[in-house]
Write a protein that holds these residues in place. Structure first.
Motif, PDB file in Angstrom:
ATOM      1  N   SER A  28      52.172  54.840  38.239  1.00 12.47           N
ATOM      2  CA  SER A  28      52.831  55.803  37.368  1.00 12.47           C
ATOM      3  C   SER A  28      52.057  55.956  36.055  1.00 12.47           C
ATOM      4  O   SER A  28      51.577  54.965  35.494  1.00 12.47           O
ATOM      5  CB  SER A  28      54.244  55.272  37.086  1.00 12.47           C
TER       6      SER A  28
ATOM      7  N   LYS B  58      48.433  61.577  38.111  1.00 12.31           N
ATOM      8  CA  LYS B  58      48.549  62.294  39.395  1.00 12.31           C
ATOM      9  C   LYS B  58      49.079  63.712  39.196  1.00 12.31           C
ATOM     10  O   LYS B  58      48.510  64.673  39.711  1.00 12.31           O
ATOM     11  CB  LYS B  58      49.475  61.531  40.362  1.00 12.31           C
ATOM     12  N   SER B  59      50.185  63.841  38.460  1.00 15.48           N
ATOM     13  CA  SER B  59      50.765  65.176  38.243  1.00 15.48           C
ATOM     14  C   SER B  59      49.799  66.048  37.451  1.00 15.48           C
ATOM     15  O   SER B  59      49.659  67.247  37.722  1.00 15.48           O
ATOM     16  CB  SER B  59      52.097  65.077  37.495  1.00 15.48           C
ATOM     17  N   THR B  60      49.128  65.440  36.489  1.00 14.74           N
ATOM     18  CA  THR B  60      48.147  66.187  35.695  1.00 14.74           C
ATOM     19  C   THR B  60      47.066  66.757  36.607  1.00 14.74           C
ATOM     20  O   THR B  60      46.701  67.936  36.514  1.00 14.74           O
ATOM     21  CB  THR B  60      47.521  65.248  34.638  1.00 14.74           C
TER      22      THR B  60
HETATM   23  N1  ATP Z   1      52.326  67.453  28.229  1.00 15.53           N
HETATM   24  C1  ATP Z   1      51.995  66.200  27.910  1.00 15.53           C
HETATM   25  N2  ATP Z   1      51.817  65.834  26.630  1.00 15.53           N
HETATM   26  C2  ATP Z   1      51.473  64.573  26.298  1.00 15.53           C
HETATM   27  N3  ATP Z   1      51.267  63.588  27.202  1.00 15.53           N
HETATM   28  C3  ATP Z   1      51.439  63.890  28.497  1.00 15.53           C
HETATM   29  C4  ATP Z   1      51.817  65.191  28.926  1.00 15.53           C
HETATM   30  N4  ATP Z   1      51.895  65.185  30.288  1.00 15.53           N
HETATM   31  C5  ATP Z   1      51.601  63.941  30.687  1.00 15.53           C
HETATM   32  N5  ATP Z   1      51.312  63.148  29.622  1.00 15.53           N
HETATM   33  C6  ATP Z   1      50.918  61.732  29.675  1.00 15.53           C
HETATM   34  O1  ATP Z   1      49.751  61.654  30.490  1.00 15.53           O
HETATM   35  C7  ATP Z   1      49.807  60.513  31.347  1.00 15.53           C
HETATM   36  C8  ATP Z   1      49.702  60.951  32.794  1.00 15.53           C
HETATM   37  O2  ATP Z   1      50.885  61.670  33.153  1.00 15.53           O
HETATM   38  P1  ATP Z   1      51.137  62.184  34.630  1.00 15.53           P
HETATM   39  O3  ATP Z   1      52.483  62.817  34.665  1.00 15.53           O
HETATM   40  O4  ATP Z   1      49.979  63.000  35.081  1.00 15.53           O
HETATM   41  O5  ATP Z   1      51.150  60.792  35.457  1.00 15.53           O
HETATM   42  P2  ATP Z   1      51.602  60.478  36.947  1.00 15.53           P
HETATM   43  O6  ATP Z   1      50.527  59.602  37.521  1.00 15.53           O
HETATM   44  O7  ATP Z   1      51.896  61.732  37.679  1.00 15.53           O
HETATM   45  O8  ATP Z   1      52.913  59.625  36.744  1.00 15.53           O
HETATM   46  P3  ATP Z   1      54.242  59.449  37.673  1.00 15.53           P
HETATM   47  O9  ATP Z   1      53.782  58.709  38.908  1.00 15.53           O
HETATM   48  O10 ATP Z   1      55.141  58.616  36.811  1.00 15.53           O
HETATM   49  O11 ATP Z   1      54.767  60.815  37.941  1.00 15.53           O
HETATM   50  C9  ATP Z   1      51.096  59.791  31.001  1.00 15.53           C
HETATM   51  O12 ATP Z   1      50.786  58.763  30.073  1.00 15.53           O
HETATM   52  C10 ATP Z   1      51.939  60.855  30.352  1.00 15.53           C
HETATM   53  O13 ATP Z   1      52.830  60.305  29.417  1.00 15.53           O
END
Ligand code: ATP
Length: 227
Positions: free
Chosen positions: A44, A48-50
């Motif tokens: 997490s 990934k979502s990014t």
């Molecule tokens: N719009 C935004 N502004 C500031 N920080 C962000 C933003 N979107 C994501 N982040 C930060 O960037 C990092 C990556 O976020 P992301 O959602 O891509 O992770 P993830 O791997 O998809 O997580 P999860 O498995 O919990 O969904 C995290 O630390 C998050 O807090």
């Protein structure tokens, strides 16, 4: 290389906050071939979502380039990117995001009409997809009158409605119980393989990841193969 459905080359993304900058992606490379299903498994908060948002042209990277069908998306206008998104990319999220005031069928018809498909053709396609996902007879139900698994099946059918070259999925069955998740995921895989779609699926579920063609993870902002 040019006809690869999706290629990320040196993609960078930083988020700015009061405390400074958070570099999430630091030069991520990833290619998806037609018909290939890739699992993205990473802790997490690693991005990934990014990565999915950038691959889906929902956001622009701070560095690097996203190529869809060999075309560099960074040089395109927002309108051109939206057109590619509609015609070429399907999205499935953890929560279905169906429009609550429309029926299951209408939820699948509307994105097709937005991409220029005539209503009668879109209806035929919606009914075929609903039948393929075992939802014949449920066409007229709004999402609120469907089970969680049925809602997610409609969301997957909607994502495939425009015959995308690329499917991007963020925990597509993460909201379902274990048995329903396995069934719905199996149907998703079958549909994706049947249509030769290139798919990138973020999941925390190792059982689902093992069923895909290849697994990648994110480490320090870059994509790394697993296994
Ligand atoms: N719009 C935004 N502004 C500031 N920080 C962000 C933003 N979107 C994501 N982040 C930060 O960037 C990092 C990556 O976020 P992301 O959602 O891509 O992770 P993830 O791997 O998809 O997580 P999860 O498995 O919990 O969904 C995290 O630390 C998050 O807090």
């Amino acid at each position: 290389m040019n006809d690869l459905p999706l290629r990320l080359a040196g993609v960078e993304r930083r988020y700015r906050s009061g405390a400074g900058e958070l570099p999430v992606l630091r030069g991520a490379d990833l290619t998806l071939a037609a018909g290939e299903i890739v699992a993205l498994v990473a802790p997490s908060g690693t991005g990934k979502s990014t990565l999915l948002h950038l691959a889906g042209l929902l956001e622009r990277p701070d560095g690097g380039e996203v190529f869809v069908d060999g075309k560099a998306a960074g040089t395109l206008s927002d309108d051109a990117r939206t057109a590619i998104r509609r015609s070429t990319i399907g999205f499935v999220y953890q929560f279905h995001h169906l429009l609550p005031e429309f029926t299951a069928e209408e939820n699948i018809v509307l994105p097709q009409m937005a991409a220029g498909t005539p209503r009668h053709t879109a209806r035929t396609r919606a009914r075929e997809l609903l039948a393929a996902f075992g939802l014949s007879g449920r066409e007229g139900h709004p999402p609120g009158k469907l089970s969680g698994g049925e809602q997610q099946r409609v969301a997957i059918a909607r994502a495939l409605a425009n015959r995308p070259r690329i499917l991007l999925a963020d925990e597509p069955t993460g909201n379902l119980d274990v048995g329903t998740s396995a069934r719905v995921f199996g149907e998703l895989m079958e549909a994706v393989r049947g249509q030769g779609v290139a798919a990138l699926v973020a999941t925390h579920n190792p059982d689902l990841a093992q069923q895909m063609d290849r697994i990648v993870t994110l480490e320090a902002g870059v994509v790394v193969p697993v296994g």
